[in-house]
Design a protein around this motif. Sequence first.
Motif, PDB file in Angstrom:
ATOM      1  N   SER A   1      -3.830   8.114  -3.559  1.00  0.00           N
ATOM      2  CA  SER A   1      -3.155   8.055  -2.265  1.00  0.00           C
ATOM      3  C   SER A   1      -2.386   6.742  -2.158  1.00  0.00           C
ATOM      4  O   SER A   1      -2.632   5.785  -2.905  1.00  0.00           O
ATOM      5  CB  SER A   1      -4.160   8.163  -1.125  1.00  0.00           C
ATOM      6  N   PHE A   2      -1.462   6.665  -1.211  1.00  0.00           N
ATOM      7  CA  PHE A   2      -0.545   5.530  -1.097  1.00  0.00           C
ATOM      8  C   PHE A   2      -0.472   5.072   0.361  1.00  0.00           C
ATOM      9  O   PHE A   2      -0.335   5.892   1.262  1.00  0.00           O
ATOM     10  CB  PHE A   2       0.847   5.956  -1.582  1.00  0.00           C
ATOM     11  N   LYS A   3      -0.556   3.748   0.564  1.00  0.00           N
ATOM     12  CA  LYS A   3      -0.428   3.215   1.923  1.00  0.00           C
ATOM     13  C   LYS A   3       0.215   1.829   1.866  1.00  0.00           C
ATOM     14  O   LYS A   3      -0.237   0.947   1.133  1.00  0.00           O
ATOM     15  CB  LYS A   3      -1.796   3.109   2.602  1.00  0.00           C
ATOM     16  N   ILE A   4       1.277   1.643   2.650  1.00  0.00           N
ATOM     17  CA  ILE A   4       1.950   0.350   2.737  1.00  0.00           C
ATOM     18  C   ILE A   4       1.183  -0.553   3.699  1.00  0.00           C
ATOM     19  O   ILE A   4       0.757  -0.118   4.770  1.00  0.00           O
ATOM     20  CB  ILE A   4       3.412   0.521   3.194  1.00  0.00           C
ATOM     21  N   CYS A   5       1.024  -1.818   3.322  1.00  0.00           N
ATOM     22  CA  CYS A   5       0.220  -2.759   4.121  1.00  0.00           C
ATOM     23  C   CYS A   5       1.053  -3.725   4.972  1.00  0.00           C
ATOM     24  O   CYS A   5       0.522  -4.322   5.907  1.00  0.00           O
ATOM     25  CB  CYS A   5      -0.672  -3.598   3.200  1.00  0.00           C
ATOM     26  N   ASP A   6       2.300  -3.923   4.619  1.00  0.00           N
ATOM     27  CA  ASP A   6       3.096  -4.991   5.260  1.00  0.00           C
ATOM     28  C   ASP A   6       4.474  -4.463   5.645  1.00  0.00           C
ATOM     29  O   ASP A   6       5.501  -5.010   5.247  1.00  0.00           O
ATOM     30  CB  ASP A   6       3.244  -6.177   4.301  1.00  0.00           C
ATOM     31  N   PHE A   7       4.485  -3.405   6.438  1.00  0.00           N
ATOM     32  CA  PHE A   7       5.727  -2.672   6.655  1.00  0.00           C
ATOM     33  C   PHE A   7       6.864  -3.545   7.184  1.00  0.00           C
ATOM     34  O   PHE A   7       8.022  -3.366   6.814  1.00  0.00           O
ATOM     35  CB  PHE A   7       5.503  -1.492   7.605  1.00  0.00           C
ATOM     36  N   GLU A   8       6.591  -4.505   8.052  1.00  0.00           N
ATOM     37  CA  GLU A   8       7.650  -5.273   8.692  1.00  0.00           C
ATOM     38  C   GLU A   8       8.184  -6.409   7.816  1.00  0.00           C
ATOM     39  O   GLU A   8       9.193  -7.021   8.146  1.00  0.00           O
ATOM     40  CB  GLU A   8       7.150  -5.845  10.026  1.00  0.00           C
ATOM     41  N   ASP A   9       7.528  -6.707   6.721  1.00  0.00           N
ATOM     42  CA  ASP A   9       7.962  -7.811   5.854  1.00  0.00           C
ATOM     43  C   ASP A   9       9.240  -7.418   5.117  1.00  0.00           C
ATOM     44  O   ASP A   9       9.278  -6.396   4.437  1.00  0.00           O
ATOM     45  CB  ASP A   9       6.854  -8.141   4.849  1.00  0.00           C
ATOM     46  N   GLU A  10      10.288  -8.220   5.241  1.00  0.00           N
ATOM     47  CA  GLU A  10      11.580  -7.902   4.632  1.00  0.00           C
ATOM     48  C   GLU A  10      11.739  -8.479   3.227  1.00  0.00           C
ATOM     49  O   GLU A  10      12.810  -8.379   2.623  1.00  0.00           O
ATOM     50  CB  GLU A  10      12.737  -8.399   5.521  1.00  0.00           C
ATOM     51  N   ASN A  11      10.685  -9.096   2.701  1.00  0.00           N
ATOM     52  CA  ASN A  11      10.759  -9.687   1.369  1.00  0.00           C
ATOM     53  C   ASN A  11       9.709  -9.154   0.405  1.00  0.00           C
ATOM     54  O   ASN A  11       9.946  -9.079  -0.796  1.00  0.00           O
ATOM     55  CB  ASN A  11      10.608 -11.211   1.453  1.00  0.00           C
ATOM     56  N   VAL A  12       8.542  -8.809   0.928  1.00  0.00           N
ATOM     57  CA  VAL A  12       7.407  -8.402   0.094  1.00  0.00           C
ATOM     58  C   VAL A  12       6.996  -6.974   0.410  1.00  0.00           C
ATOM     59  O   VAL A  12       6.936  -6.577   1.588  1.00  0.00           O
ATOM     60  CB  VAL A  12       6.212  -9.359   0.298  1.00  0.00           C
ATOM     61  N   LEU A  13       6.726  -6.212  -0.637  1.00  0.00           N
ATOM     62  CA  LEU A  13       6.172  -4.862  -0.512  1.00  0.00           C
ATOM     63  C   LEU A  13       4.760  -4.879  -1.072  1.00  0.00           C
ATOM     64  O   LEU A  13       4.546  -5.190  -2.238  1.00  0.00           O
ATOM     65  CB  LEU A  13       7.039  -3.862  -1.291  1.00  0.00           C
ATOM     66  N   THR A  14       3.787  -4.567  -0.220  1.00  0.00           N
ATOM     67  CA  THR A  14       2.382  -4.501  -0.639  1.00  0.00           C
ATOM     68  C   THR A  14       1.844  -3.114  -0.296  1.00  0.00           C
ATOM     69  O   THR A  14       2.019  -2.639   0.825  1.00  0.00           O
ATOM     70  CB  THR A  14       1.539  -5.559   0.093  1.00  0.00           C
ATOM     71  N   TYR A  15       1.228  -2.473  -1.265  1.00  0.00           N
ATOM     72  CA  TYR A  15       0.654  -1.148  -0.984  1.00  0.00           C
ATOM     73  C   TYR A  15      -0.682  -0.969  -1.688  1.00  0.00           C
ATOM     74  O   TYR A  15      -0.990  -1.616  -2.690  1.00  0.00           O
ATOM     75  CB  TYR A  15       1.617  -0.017  -1.344  1.00  0.00           C
ATOM     76  N   VAL A  16      -1.486  -0.083  -1.104  1.00  0.00           N
ATOM     77  CA  VAL A  16      -2.808   0.251  -1.614  1.00  0.00           C
ATOM     78  C   VAL A  16      -2.747   1.607  -2.288  1.00  0.00           C
ATOM     79  O   VAL A  16      -2.178   2.552  -1.740  1.00  0.00           O
ATOM     80  CB  VAL A  16      -3.861   0.291  -0.486  1.00  0.00           C
ATOM     81  N   LYS A  17      -3.342   1.706  -3.491  1.00  0.00           N
ATOM     82  CA  LYS A  17      -3.536   2.994  -4.153  1.00  0.00           C
ATOM     83  C   LYS A  17      -5.039   3.249  -4.209  1.00  0.00           C
ATOM     84  O   LYS A  17      -5.813   2.374  -4.611  1.00  0.00           O
ATOM     85  CB  LYS A  17      -2.951   2.970  -5.570  1.00  0.00           C
ATOM     86  N   GLU A  18      -5.466   4.442  -3.802  1.00  0.00           N
ATOM     87  CA  GLU A  18      -6.886   4.783  -3.819  1.00  0.00           C
ATOM     88  C   GLU A  18      -7.096   6.175  -4.396  1.00  0.00           C
ATOM     89  O   GLU A  18      -6.286   7.086  -4.171  1.00  0.00           O
ATOM     90  CB  GLU A  18      -7.476   4.728  -2.404  1.00  0.00           C
TER      91      GLU A  18
END
Length: 566
Positions: free
Chosen positions: A497-514
């Motif tokens: 599964s996929f979930k973005i953690c820092d949606f509002e950040d315009e420089n960094v993309l962080t996501y969780v895979k489970e």
Amino acid sequence: MTKEWWKEGVVYQIYPSSFKDSNGDGIGDIPGITSELDYIKSLGVEIIWVSPFYKSPQYDMGYDISDYQDVYEKYGTVEDVEALIQGCHERGMRIIFDLVVNHTSHLHAWFQESASSKTNPKHDWYIWRPARYVNGERLPPCNWRGFFGGSVWEWDDNIGEYYLHLFAKEQPDLNWENPEVRQAIYNDAMRFWLDKGADGFRIDTVNMYSKRLDFPDAPVVEPDTRWQPAYDLICNGPRMHEFLREMNDEVLSKYDAMTVGELPHTPDPAHVLRYVSASARQLQQVFQMDLVFLDFGERSKHYPRKWALTEFKTALEKWQNFIEGNDGWTTNFLENHDTGRSVSRYGSDSPQFAAVSAKMLAVFLTTLTGTTYVYQGQEMGMVNAPKIWPIEEYKDIETLNSYNEVKQITGNDKVALEEVMKGIQLTARDHNRLPFQWDASANAGFTTAAKPWMRVHDNYREINASQQSEDPTSVLSFWKNMIKLRKRYSELFVHGSFKICDFEDENVLTYVKEHGKNRAIVMLNFSDTPQKANVELVRDMAILVSNYTCKSDESYLLPYEGRVYI
């Protein structure tokens, strides 16, 4: 979620004219591909996709086919293709071909018969319509704009009618409403190659076989031109799903064939699911275009727009999550034969950051749910053509038509041409069609000819497969490692599964895979400056991989850094 070979495998796309020239005539060919199968195998990919190699006059680089059962003479022979299939299978790889059946070449025997007379049995195999007259002026049946510019209609003096062509006038559209046409396609273009061992197809323009056959005018959104974009009238027509189900039931399902369809202008996930739901019996996968269209302007791809990382995240999340709770599947890609290089569009092609941003994008693509696609040269960080190259170095019909249209409309206005040239330098299809950079010898080892069909990139001495194969810190070595990690953690990266953690950040993309009890967190810095990392998120987790070899303060991501915690 079921496991299938076409879900688990990483796919490597090959563009025949630009991959490897075996006979010194300046253009890549099928034996050239076969000669480098061990290189392809070394990447860790399991599936090869070969772009069109069929007999063609090459108005649109082989997407104008004049004989489905023959091979373009500069690429080789049918026997060469059979040897390529055998070579892949001997190495444990599968191979899929491009299926181009929305249109043929105007030189295909079918169209030659269709255009010979209205009484010919094959006249109805293509789409013909009479002219309409306005104040005595002969006009096409409607105002639709073609994908390569101009009207989608071409007048034929012999027939005294217009024929439809969504792309170049040398690519007349087949009439899928005629069942004889469909059966001819199934036999000539599909069963012929499946019986020779092909493992499936990438299906070109897969949602355009059914159109609005009443041909209403499209709304006027570009008042300075007669021809208007008509995507909603061209794509996803009323019989589209019926046609694909028939294609699957009569042909594809009999061969365990892989299918991935090119599906432009279909933004609604619910509609996409109708194509890729296993229970719908149509396609296994499609290419969703949101990410690769992200920088396209409203007027055209050659007037690109600036985009924000939040827009990127929106598109990404949409297609990563769209298969949750259903029997569909998804794809991941940032490059193909119709795009510019991903490093130049999503990373940085400056000498300082080109390699590290290419590695960051490798982290990104190999940790996403779905089937991952890699385009030739992407695995070593090839970049767009140099900005100093003039328009004369570009070959693609779409690029040249766009440039010449501006030239004509503006009366050769220098400022207007400079503006469209800036767009061409970013998004033109030619960037991904430059010859593959094998080594630092003349013409990058692509050919022994004095002049290749298209100019080799100026940076081939710095970026080439031979040099990078020997360097454990290279982009190529990094890609190989990431593909290995994708296989090792396939439950997590391919199916998780996929979930973005820092949606509002315009420089960094962080996501969780489970997946079950397994968990990974991916952090990607899409900027050229250090960015704060959410270290609380990864407390008690170990770094699986980083694209920086030096140890850095974990509380900050270095420019274009990519990390995976497990």
